[in-house]
Design an enzyme around this catalytic site. Structure first.
Site, PDB file in Angstrom:
ATOM      1  N   ASP A 154       0.844  -1.206   0.000  1.00  9.27           N
ATOM      2  CA  ASP A 154       0.000   0.000   0.000  1.00  9.27           C
ATOM      3  C   ASP A 154       0.875   1.250   0.000  1.00  9.27           C
ATOM      4  O   ASP A 154       2.060   1.190   0.336  1.00  9.27           O
ATOM      5  CB  ASP A 154      -0.955   0.017   1.206  1.00  9.27           C
ATOM      6  CG  ASP A 154      -0.243   0.125   2.553  1.00  9.27           C
ATOM      7  OD1 ASP A 154       0.828  -0.497   2.716  1.00  9.27           O
ATOM      8  OD2 ASP A 154      -0.749   0.837   3.445  1.00  9.27           O
ATOM      9  N   GLU A 198       0.055  -0.999   5.920  1.00 12.25           N
ATOM     10  CA  GLU A 198       1.155  -0.443   6.729  1.00 12.25           C
ATOM     11  C   GLU A 198       0.995   1.052   6.914  1.00 12.25           C
ATOM     12  O   GLU A 198       1.213   1.600   7.995  1.00 12.25           O
ATOM     13  CB  GLU A 198       2.499  -0.750   6.069  1.00 12.25           C
ATOM     14  CG  GLU A 198       3.700  -0.539   7.005  1.00 12.25           C
ATOM     15  CD  GLU A 198       4.200   0.894   7.082  1.00 12.25           C
ATOM     16  OE1 GLU A 198       4.906   1.219   8.050  1.00 12.25           O
ATOM     17  OE2 GLU A 198       3.877   1.721   6.202  1.00 12.25           O
TER      18      GLU A 198
HETATM   19  N1  BES Z   1       8.722   3.242   5.166  1.00 13.45           N
HETATM   20  C1  BES Z   1       8.083   3.953   6.208  1.00 13.45           C
HETATM   21  C2  BES Z   1       8.848   3.899   7.501  1.00 13.45           C
HETATM   22  C3  BES Z   1      10.039   4.814   7.475  1.00 13.45           C
HETATM   23  C4  BES Z   1       9.837   6.180   7.433  1.00 13.45           C
HETATM   24  C5  BES Z   1      11.299   4.326   7.470  1.00 13.45           C
HETATM   25  C6  BES Z   1      10.922   7.027   7.376  1.00 13.45           C
HETATM   26  C7  BES Z   1      12.370   5.161   7.398  1.00 13.45           C
HETATM   27  C8  BES Z   1      12.190   6.516   7.360  1.00 13.45           C
HETATM   28  C9  BES Z   1       6.691   3.417   6.448  1.00 13.45           C
HETATM   29  O1  BES Z   1       6.038   3.070   5.269  1.00 13.45           O
HETATM   30  C10 BES Z   1       5.883   4.508   7.082  1.00 13.45           C
HETATM   31  O2  BES Z   1       5.773   5.543   6.511  1.00 13.45           O
HETATM   32  N2  BES Z   1       5.305   4.265   8.240  1.00 13.45           N
HETATM   33  C11 BES Z   1       4.391   5.161   8.841  1.00 13.45           C
HETATM   34  C12 BES Z   1       3.671   4.404   9.897  1.00 13.45           C
HETATM   35  C13 BES Z   1       2.458   5.082  10.446  1.00 13.45           C
HETATM   36  C14 BES Z   1       1.464   5.433   9.380  1.00 13.45           C
HETATM   37  C15 BES Z   1       1.823   4.215  11.498  1.00 13.45           C
HETATM   38  C16 BES Z   1       5.096   6.367   9.400  1.00 13.45           C
HETATM   39  O3  BES Z   1       6.216   6.269   9.923  1.00 13.45           O
HETATM   40  O4  BES Z   1       4.530   7.466   9.312  1.00 13.45           O
HETATM   41 ZN    ZN Z   2       5.463   5.030   4.335  1.00 15.22          ZN
END
Ligand code: BES
Ligand code: ZN
Length: 478
Positions: free
Chosen positions: A110, A175
């Site tokens: 997603d 996710e």
């Molecule tokens: N890939 C990201 C996590 C991430 C963000 C890793 C920045 C390294 C640097 C993941 O898809 C993400 O964006 N997660 C969300 C989770 C939330 C919606 C619960 C986030 O961190 O905002």
């Molecule tokens: Zn993300």
């Protein structure tokens, strides 16, 4: 072309075997297929699988099916689309031998919404290559990185090196909205999904030549504050001065949530924040970090935040409290003399070990009510949350992965943390009692969640080979 037709259903490895064609070596295989890999990735990126928007549910499902078909095409024995009360989960299983260790690969198909679309140089769901970069929503977060795993597996299965681990793949569609249904699914299927390590590529690297292992993630709680004033918007001349303005009240609340040293004023907020270890400080100092470059990358006039900490410390080791969105009153062009009847703010907090999301949100809500002026009604809504995570880097998998990465990139990996969140990582470790290994390929400035998200195509190519080698290297650490 005969071969190409069968690839769609079986994977090249099987085709080679059946036709008694000598298996190519890994590098040759990847070099020979890389342009097809990129075309496939573009197909993947064309599907607007935006999980937060119910009107896109059909596209999200289509994307799940795309992934399942491609697991099969990569030579993975079994693939399945599994329904949940939300978006589907894609499961893959490939068994090598009873005695081999099992690696579970996790990723997400997603994506975040693409808006504001007018700031994209090329449309978000029409993948476009410029200067060695592939631009599209999801190119690096996380479809591109999921695709690298699929192609690494395909290459390993179709070349003359054997696959020394059993594989399970869990590619989810929620996710970006907090993995709402995945936790229960893992619990319910703990036996079927049992594994010795969880391998995830959904993070970043410091520079194209410096591979990175991510050893910590922040957790998150996400809230919405609604402030209600008069029953409807009012003429700001007739009534201004006689009623409490909810927009002003909201500003008072938001201002009160931080002090002038940049710390959150939520009682107990920092009590369980784990201090940095010597090892972590040493890892941090060794990184080629330049705050001026960071400032330029984000295009701000200056960096800022909690007093007394470096930018990396503030992003990786310290919790935050940030407004993510604001809405109230008249926001169109021109002017309108109006006193709004309500005001809203989205506020999120990034958490670090050992902060507990439930405790934090409880204390936050209390603090908001405490700060609310008389004369308005205040409500706090809670959205998704997720626990922070930190790796136990003494597990032998970190050494094994470091060695394998060094072979692929010609440089030993740096141990870094990330300020972002992947809420399911801690859940994986708890359910399977197995270490999570996070190796990501997003370069600084790759615009995750922003307009003009991109994936560096040379990192994509190099990463596929490094991952294919890593599957072999990991067996030594399990
Ligand atoms: N890939 C990201 C996590 C991430 C963000 C890793 C920045 C390294 C640097 C993941 O898809 C993400 O964006 N997660 C969300 C989770 C939330 C919606 C619960 C986030 O961190 O905002
Ligand atoms: Zn993300």
């Amino acid at each position: 072309d005969g071969i190409r037709d069968s690839v769609a259903s079986r994977g090249l490895g099987d085709v080679y075997k059946r036709q008694n064609i000598r298996m190519p070596d890994l590098t040759a295989y990847i070099d020979g297929q890389i342009s097809r890999f990129q075309k496939e990735l573009c197909d993947f990126l064309r599907i607007p699988s935006i999980s937060t928007n119910p009107s896109h549910a059909g596209e999200v499902r289509k994307c799940a099916e795309w992934v399942a078909n491609h697991l099969h095409a990569a030579g993975i024995e079994k693939s399945e689309v599994i329904e949940t009360d939300g978006h589907p989960i894609v499961l893959g299983e490939h068994r090598i031998s009873e005695d081999a260790p099992t690696v579970l690969v996790y990723g997400h198909y997603d994506v975040q919404p693409s808006e504001p679309d007018d700031l994209w140089t090329s449309p978000p769901f029409e993948p476009t290559v410029r200067d060695g970069r592939l631009f599209a929503r999801g190119s690096v977060d996380d479809k591109g990185q999921v695709h690298m795993h699929l192609k690494a597996i395909e290459a390993r299965l179709a070349s003359n090196v054997d696959m020394p681990v059993n594989l399970k793949l869990v590619i989810e569609g929620e996710e970006e909205v907090g993995s709402k249904h995945l936790g229960a699914f893992l619990d319910k299927n703990a036996e079927r999904l049992a594994c010795d390590a969880v391998f995830i590529s959904d993070t970043g690297m410091f520079s194209p030549d410096l591979p990175c292992i991510t050893t910590g993630l922040r957790g998150i709680v996400y809230t919405e504050i609604n402030v209600y004033g008069p029953a409807s918007d009012l003429h700001s001349g007739s009534y201004g001065g006689a009623v409490v303005n909810p927009a002003n009240a909201l500003a008072t609340i938001l201002d009160g949530l931080k002090d002038d040293r940049g710390q959150a004023t939520v009682p107990g907020y920092y009590d369980s924040v784990r201090p940095m270890t010597e090892r972590e400080r040493a890892d941090l100092i060794r990184l080629p970090m330049d705050e001026e470059t960071l400032r330029e990358t984000v295009g701000a006039v200056a960096l800022g935040g909690e007093e007394g900490f470096s930018a990396l410390e503030r992003m990786w080791y310290r919790p935050t409290l940030d407004v993510n969105g604001l809405l109230s009153g008249f926001t169109d062009e021109g002017s309108k003399t109006v006193l709004p009847s309500q005001a809203m703010a989205k506020v999120s907090m990034r958490l670090v070990p050992d902060q507990d999301p439930d405790q934090v949100v409880e204390a936050f809500e209390k603090r908001v009510h405490e700060l609310a002026p008389e004369g308005v009604t205040v409500e706090v809504k809670r959205f998704h949350g997720g626990a922070p995570w930190v790796a136990d880097t003494t597990h032998p998998i970190f050494d094994a992965a470091s060695k394998a990465l060094e072979r692929g990139f010609g440089a030993p990996p740096a141990f870094i943390r990330e300020g972002g969140s992947i809420p399911i990582v801690q859940v994986f470790e708890d359910v399977f009692d197995a270490p999570a290994l996070l190796i990501g390929f997003a370069l600084p400035g790759s615009n995750m969640h922003a307009p003009n998200e991109w994936l560096d195509l040379s990192v994509y190519r190099k990463g596929i080979e490094a991952l294919a080698n890593l599957y072999g290297g990991l067996a030594a650490g399990l």
